[in-house]
Design an enzyme around this catalytic site. Sequence first.
Site, PDB file in Angstrom:
ATOM      1  N   MET A   1      -3.890   4.705   0.767  1.00 61.45           N
ATOM      2  CA  MET A   1      -4.383   5.309   2.001  1.00 61.45           C
ATOM      3  C   MET A   1      -5.496   6.327   1.743  1.00 61.45           C
ATOM      4  SD  MET A   1      -2.956   3.813   4.537  1.00 61.45           S
ATOM      5  CE  MET A   1      -3.466   4.900   5.864  1.00 61.45           C
TER       6      MET A   1
ATOM      7  N   GLY B   1      -1.873   4.285  -4.579  1.00 61.23           N
ATOM      8  CA  GLY B   1      -1.818   3.029  -5.325  1.00 61.23           C
ATOM      9  C   GLY B   1      -0.792   3.016  -6.439  1.00 61.23           C
TER      10      GLY B   1
ATOM     11  N   ILE C   1       0.839  -1.194   0.000  1.00 60.29           N
ATOM     12  CA  ILE C   1       0.000   0.000   0.000  1.00 60.29           C
ATOM     13  C   ILE C   1       0.880   1.252   0.000  1.00 60.29           C
ATOM     14  CG2 ILE C   1      -0.192   0.125   2.532  1.00 60.29           C
ATOM     15  CD1 ILE C   1      -3.209   0.852   2.086  1.00 60.29           C
ATOM     16  N   CYS C   2       0.337   2.337  -0.548  1.00 55.70           N
ATOM     17  CA  CYS C   2       1.005   3.646  -0.530  1.00 55.70           C
ATOM     18  C   CYS C   2      -0.083   4.702  -0.351  1.00 55.70           C
ATOM     19  CB  CYS C   2       1.831   3.870  -1.806  1.00 55.70           C
ATOM     20  SG  CYS C   2       0.843   4.016  -3.311  1.00 55.70           S
ATOM     21  N   ARG C   3       0.140   5.893  -0.828  1.00 53.30           N
ATOM     22  CA  ARG C   3      -0.854   6.961  -0.690  1.00 53.30           C
ATOM     23  C   ARG C   3      -2.052   6.734  -1.604  1.00 53.30           C
ATOM     24  NH1 ARG C   3      -1.778  11.767  -3.337  1.00 53.30           N
ATOM     25  NH2 ARG C   3      -2.859  13.320  -2.115  1.00 53.30           N
TER      26      ARG C   3
END
Length: 98
Positions: A90, A66, A62-64
């Site tokens: 996120m 995608g 996961i990141c901010r």
Amino acid sequence: MINSIENDDFYQKMQNEKLTVLDVREKVEFIDGHVPMAQNWPLSELAEKYSKLDTSTSYYVICRSGARSANACAFLQDKGLNVTNVTGGMLAWKGEVI
């Protein structure tokens, strides 16, 4: 092709299983809030640290939003790891943030 999971499905899966989650945002972003149980593996450090990951483990990345996690998944998949990108990152996460 990279495996992916919709954010809502990921949230549901987290309620029922113990998942190994890699957050590839930078440390300052991670400290500001992350998915419970996530480990911080910044994309900028992944190339030098990925060998510490276990090829028998399934990872959810996961990141901010995608995008970075999709890049991380492509890299890790090429290295023989079982990874799934969490789409929406996120920004789409509706669960608890710690």
